[in-house]
Design an enzyme around this catalytic site. Structure first.
Site, PDB file in Angstrom:
ATOM      1  N   LYS A 116      11.070   4.024   6.602  1.00 46.42           N
ATOM      2  CA  LYS A 116      10.894   2.850   7.458  1.00 46.42           C
ATOM      3  C   LYS A 116      12.086   2.663   8.381  1.00 46.42           C
ATOM      4  O   LYS A 116      11.951   2.220   9.518  1.00 46.42           O
ATOM      5  CB  LYS A 116      10.676   1.610   6.602  1.00 46.42           C
ATOM      6  CG  LYS A 116       9.271   1.489   6.028  1.00 46.42           C
ATOM      7  CD  LYS A 116       9.076   0.187   5.302  1.00 46.42           C
ATOM      8  CE  LYS A 116       7.621  -0.053   4.938  1.00 46.42           C
ATOM      9  NZ  LYS A 116       7.050   0.980   4.093  1.00 46.42           N
ATOM     10  N   LYS A 158      12.317  -4.871   2.641  1.00 44.30           N
ATOM     11  CA  LYS A 158      11.364  -3.774   2.454  1.00 44.30           C
ATOM     12  C   LYS A 158      12.090  -2.518   1.990  1.00 44.30           C
ATOM     13  O   LYS A 158      13.200  -2.218   2.443  1.00 44.30           O
ATOM     14  CB  LYS A 158      10.622  -3.457   3.765  1.00 44.30           C
ATOM     15  CG  LYS A 158       9.670  -4.548   4.215  1.00 44.30           C
ATOM     16  CD  LYS A 158       8.895  -4.104   5.442  1.00 44.30           C
ATOM     17  CE  LYS A 158       7.892  -5.162   5.881  1.00 44.30           C
ATOM     18  NZ  LYS A 158       7.118  -4.714   7.061  1.00 44.30           N
ATOM     19  N   GLY A 164       2.506  -0.013   0.024  1.00 43.22           N
ATOM     20  CA  GLY A 164       1.672  -0.685  -0.963  1.00 43.22           C
ATOM     21  C   GLY A 164       2.269  -1.952  -1.527  1.00 43.22           C
ATOM     22  O   GLY A 164       1.867  -2.407  -2.594  1.00 43.22           O
ATOM     23  N   GLY A 165       3.245  -2.538  -0.848  1.00 44.99           N
ATOM     24  CA  GLY A 165       3.823  -3.793  -1.306  1.00 44.99           C
ATOM     25  C   GLY A 165       4.942  -3.652  -2.310  1.00 44.99           C
ATOM     26  O   GLY A 165       5.575  -4.642  -2.683  1.00 44.99           O
ATOM     27  N   HIS A 208      -2.987  -7.924  10.436  1.00 42.94           N
ATOM     28  CA  HIS A 208      -2.570  -6.544  10.182  1.00 42.94           C
ATOM     29  C   HIS A 208      -3.596  -5.659  10.888  1.00 42.94           C
ATOM     30  O   HIS A 208      -4.731  -5.526  10.445  1.00 42.94           O
ATOM     31  CB  HIS A 208      -2.549  -6.263   8.679  1.00 42.94           C
ATOM     32  CG  HIS A 208      -2.042  -4.908   8.316  1.00 42.94           C
ATOM     33  ND1 HIS A 208      -1.042  -4.713   7.395  1.00 42.94           N
ATOM     34  CD2 HIS A 208      -2.382  -3.674   8.744  1.00 42.94           C
ATOM     35  CE1 HIS A 208      -0.797  -3.421   7.269  1.00 42.94           C
ATOM     36  NE2 HIS A 208      -1.606  -2.772   8.080  1.00 42.94           N
ATOM     37  N   HIS A 235      -0.243  -7.596  -0.790  1.00 45.67           N
ATOM     38  CA  HIS A 235       0.052  -6.563   0.202  1.00 45.67           C
ATOM     39  C   HIS A 235      -0.851  -5.340   0.073  1.00 45.67           C
ATOM     40  O   HIS A 235      -0.569  -4.302   0.668  1.00 45.67           O
ATOM     41  CB  HIS A 235       1.527  -6.133   0.136  1.00 45.67           C
ATOM     42  CG  HIS A 235       2.499  -7.273   0.247  1.00 45.67           C
ATOM     43  ND1 HIS A 235       2.659  -8.004   1.410  1.00 45.67           N
ATOM     44  CD2 HIS A 235       3.338  -7.824  -0.661  1.00 45.67           C
ATOM     45  CE1 HIS A 235       3.575  -8.947   1.209  1.00 45.67           C
ATOM     46  NE2 HIS A 235       3.993  -8.859  -0.039  1.00 45.67           N
ATOM     47  N   GLU A 275       0.393   1.372  12.213  1.00 44.31           N
ATOM     48  CA  GLU A 275       0.105   0.013  11.766  1.00 44.31           C
ATOM     49  C   GLU A 275       0.995  -0.990  12.497  1.00 44.31           C
ATOM     50  O   GLU A 275       2.195  -0.768  12.669  1.00 44.31           O
ATOM     51  CB  GLU A 275       0.301  -0.094  10.255  1.00 44.31           C
ATOM     52  CG  GLU A 275      -0.591   0.876   9.480  1.00 44.31           C
ATOM     53  CD  GLU A 275      -0.674   0.546   8.006  1.00 44.31           C
ATOM     54  OE1 GLU A 275      -0.040  -0.435   7.573  1.00 44.31           O
ATOM     55  OE2 GLU A 275      -1.385   1.266   7.282  1.00 44.31           O
ATOM     56  N   ARG A 292      -1.454  10.584   7.545  1.00 44.77           N
ATOM     57  CA  ARG A 292      -2.574  11.136   6.778  1.00 44.77           C
ATOM     58  C   ARG A 292      -3.850  10.415   7.190  1.00 44.77           C
ATOM     59  O   ARG A 292      -3.823   9.489   8.008  1.00 44.77           O
ATOM     60  CB  ARG A 292      -2.338  10.904   5.283  1.00 44.77           C
ATOM     61  CG  ARG A 292      -2.044   9.434   4.955  1.00 44.77           C
ATOM     62  CD  ARG A 292      -2.041   9.141   3.483  1.00 44.77           C
ATOM     63  NE  ARG A 292      -1.463   7.841   3.172  1.00 44.77           N
ATOM     64  CZ  ARG A 292      -2.088   6.676   3.269  1.00 44.77           C
ATOM     65  NH1 ARG A 292      -3.326   6.642   3.725  1.00 44.77           N
ATOM     66  NH2 ARG A 292      -1.486   5.545   2.949  1.00 44.77           N
TER      67      ARG A 292
END
Length: 656
Positions: A116, A158, A164-165, A208, A235, A275, A292
């Protein structure tokens, strides 16, 4: 020309890839763990190779075993699906070194977008809007605390390598920061082996929205519209739809062009998803790029008429993209939900056990992507998703209607599912108006009926009691035995109900206290009845397994257990003391020993299943007579764990 494809995955995505590959003329190879030997994806493939035991680390993440499976079967390309090794740069490199084509992006793109911190820096350099925050090299606790003061609150912590949260925390004020950094770092280390963190300004109640992109090795890149994935729980995506009811044509173009910039900036190839978070004013910010095929790709396929797996294989062979940007058209609306074996009434606890019947609904505009079938067993080793249920319509309301009916008409007997929860979401007025944000479920569904145990009423109990007590004879109707009044006790999962049942020909009358109900029943075949209730004919599907009965009728699904001939519970609601496992799993802690006094509700052992811990509690007061398991034991559903004997005073009262 590629000829044989190995699918390095399991479940519905493996089945979905196999079917497209076979349609295109490829030979297919499945891999499977020992627990998946009879799985649907193994049955669908031309060849299949066992790559290890049930544990993911020893099978579906076993790179050496997967590459050996490709070698021995002569596969020349590998599709990773999603999850597992799909975003593992090391695996992509290992495929290349073994002379295999990896159906996915280059390893350096996977590695860049897997961080990230690094991906956010790259997007800033490419001119893609990003959420303000901190992604510096120094991610020490002190530096993050200092940076948080500049960003302001609320903010998000994060995990840089996360998804996946996991490793994610919302911090609303400064006093919460230090503790949440510690917790997020620990969770990230445990989940991803990397405790690097970043900070971002929290976008409150955003949408989102993600963009499907595709790129080839000839420098071409396109976007295929957007998907709205705002309906989330912890999430995790629950509902996905395309197009987004919130996105205007102008916003779609701006986001699509930004997503293409992102793909070109990392020399991307194949399918990817960029995203974004979109605020109430339609400002959008880069969140991450998934390198992916996404779980929710079917909604894009249904509105574009394109097969994205076919596109992936074409790009892997070196072909240019099948369409140019101006040739991509969006048609109608598609909505997808994820049907899980989980119990919404008990904090969405994963469910395991036999799948006695699984019959997806049939109808215009419906699509089911599944990796299970009737007779399978849902194990604790893998994700408990049974199917992705997708509906397409000429417009959003048509897609919603079709999806609600598909959920209502799908038969699942043997495990509890989230089906009612999903249908309630799709029928909800806020969702119907296209106004659901990421806060929607938390705000609107805290007290929804789908989150409480279903309690069958007198009509439902009458139907169940009749099937259990009298059975069904003949294809044309019920037997004409003399009318009798029979007492019954049914365990509904929440309470034990005492009934009096009378059957006269095809008519059934049931009494429960002051409540009475009468039904007329006709047999339609094995597991299928016609119910005539107040001159309205309806169908009922059912499955009997020993003393347990699973039913679907009146728009509901429920189960009961016949306990007529079992000892009744004591007046204080205590159970039998024979404590069983509620699902397959592993015993990770035993908290009692023989001779120990316990009270009803005390935790006896901790059972781990599907990456979650489940306390197993005493169902009565008493003394532990036997402990039948130890730490590390693998147990099956309904296996005896602990035996609790009644206290001496209770035994004496029972004797008296």
């Amino acid at each position: 020309m590629l000829k044989k494809l190995l699918i390095a995955n399991r479940g519905e995505i493996a089945v979905r890839v196999i079917r497209t590959a076979k349609a295109l003329g490829y030979r297919t190879v499945a891999i499977y763990s020992e627990a998946d030997a009879r799985a649907l994806h193994v049955h669908e493939a031309d060849e299949a190779v066992c790559v290890g035991p049930a544990q993911v680390s020893a099978s579906y993440l076993n790179v050496d075993a997967i590459l050996e499976a490709a070698r021995k079967t002569g596969a020349d390309c590998i599709h990773p699906g999603y999850g597992f090794l799909s975003e593992n740069a090391g695996f992509a490199n290992a495929c290349k070194e073994a002379g295999l084509i990896f159906v996915g992006p280059p390893a350096n793109a996977i590695e860049l977008m897997g961080s990230k911190r690094r991906s956010k820096i790259a997007m800033q350099e490419a001119g893609v809007p990003v959420v303000p925050g901190y992604e510096g090299n120094n991610a020490s606790d002190d530096e993050l605390i200092s940076a948080a003061g500049d960003i302001g609150y609320p903010l998000m912590i994060k995990a840089s390598a996360g998804g996946g949260g996991r490793g994610m925390r919302l911090v609303k004020q400064e006093t919460e920061l230090a503790d949440n950094i510690k917790r997020a770092r620990s969770e990230a280390k445990q989940a991803f082996g990397d405790d690097e963190l970043i900070l971002e300004k929290a976008v409150i109640e955003p949408r989102h929205v993600e963009i499907q992109v595709f790129a080839d090795r000839h420098g071409n890149a396109v976007y295929l519209g957007e998907r709205d994935c705002s309906v989330q729980r912890r999430h995790q995506k629950v509902v996905e739809e395309a197009p987004s009811p919130f996105v205007t044509p102008e916003l779609r173009q701006a986001m699509g062009e930004a997503a293409v910039k992102a793909a070109l900036a990392c020399n991307y190839e194949g399918a990817g998803t960029v995203e974004f978070l979109v605020d109430k004013d339609r400002n959008f910010y880069f969140l991450e790029m998934n390198t992916r095929l996404q779980v929710e790709h079917p909604v894009t396929e249904l509105i574009t008429g394109q097969d994205l797996v076919a596109w992936q294989l074409a790009v892997a062979e070196g072909q240019p993209l099948p369409l140019k940007q101006e040739d991509i058209q969006l048609n109608g609306h598609a909505i997808e939900v994820r049907l899980y074996a989980e119990d919404p009434a008990h904090d969405f606890t994963p469910q395991t056990g036999p799948l006695y019947a699984f019959a997806p609904a049939q109808g215009e505009g419906l699509r089911f992507d599944t990796g299970v079938r009737s007779g399978d067993t849902i194990t604790p080793h893998y994700d408990p998703m049974l199917a992705k249920v997708i509906a397409w319509g000429q417009n959003r309301d048509e897609a919603r209607r079709r999806l609600i009916r598909a959920l209502e008409d799908t038969t699942v007997f043997g495990v509890t599912t989230n089906r009612y929860f999903l249908s309630r979401i799709i029928a909800d007025e806020t969702f119907g108006a296209g106004e659901a944000t990421t806060a929607f479920l938390q705000q609107a569904f805290r007290d929804d009926p789908s989150l409480a145990p279903y309690t069958p009423g007198i009509r439902e109990l009458a139907l169940a009691a009749c099937i259990l007590n009298h059975g069904i004879s003949g294809q044309s109707g019920w037997s004409n035995a003399p009318a009798t009044m029979t007492p019954m006790r049914l365990d509904t999962g929440g309470e034990t109900v005492e009934l009096l049942v009378r059957k006269t020909g095809n008519t059934v009358s049931v009494s429960h206290g002051d409540s009475h109900y009468q039904l007329l029943l006709e047999n339609l075949g094995d597991g299928l009845l016609c119910i005539i209730d107040n001159n309205v004919r309806q169908r009922c599907q059912y499955h009997r397994e020993g003393d347990s009965l699973y039913l679907q009728a009146f728009g509901q699904a429920w189960s009961v257990r016949d306990v007529t001939h079992q000892p009744a519970a004591s007046a204080n609601g205590a159970g039998s003391g024979k404590v069983q496992a509620s699902m397959d799993g592993a015993i990770i802690d035993v908290l009692v020993k023989p001779g120990q006094t316990v009270q009803q509700g005390d935790t006896l052992v901790i059972l781990e299943a599907m990456k979650m811990e489940h306390p197993v509690k005493a169902d009565r007061d008493g003394v532990v007579d036997e402990v039948l398991v130890s730490n590390g034991d693998q147990v099956k559903r309904s296996q005896m764990l602990v035996n609790i004997a009644a206290a001496e005073s209770e035994d004496q009262e029972a004797s008296a």
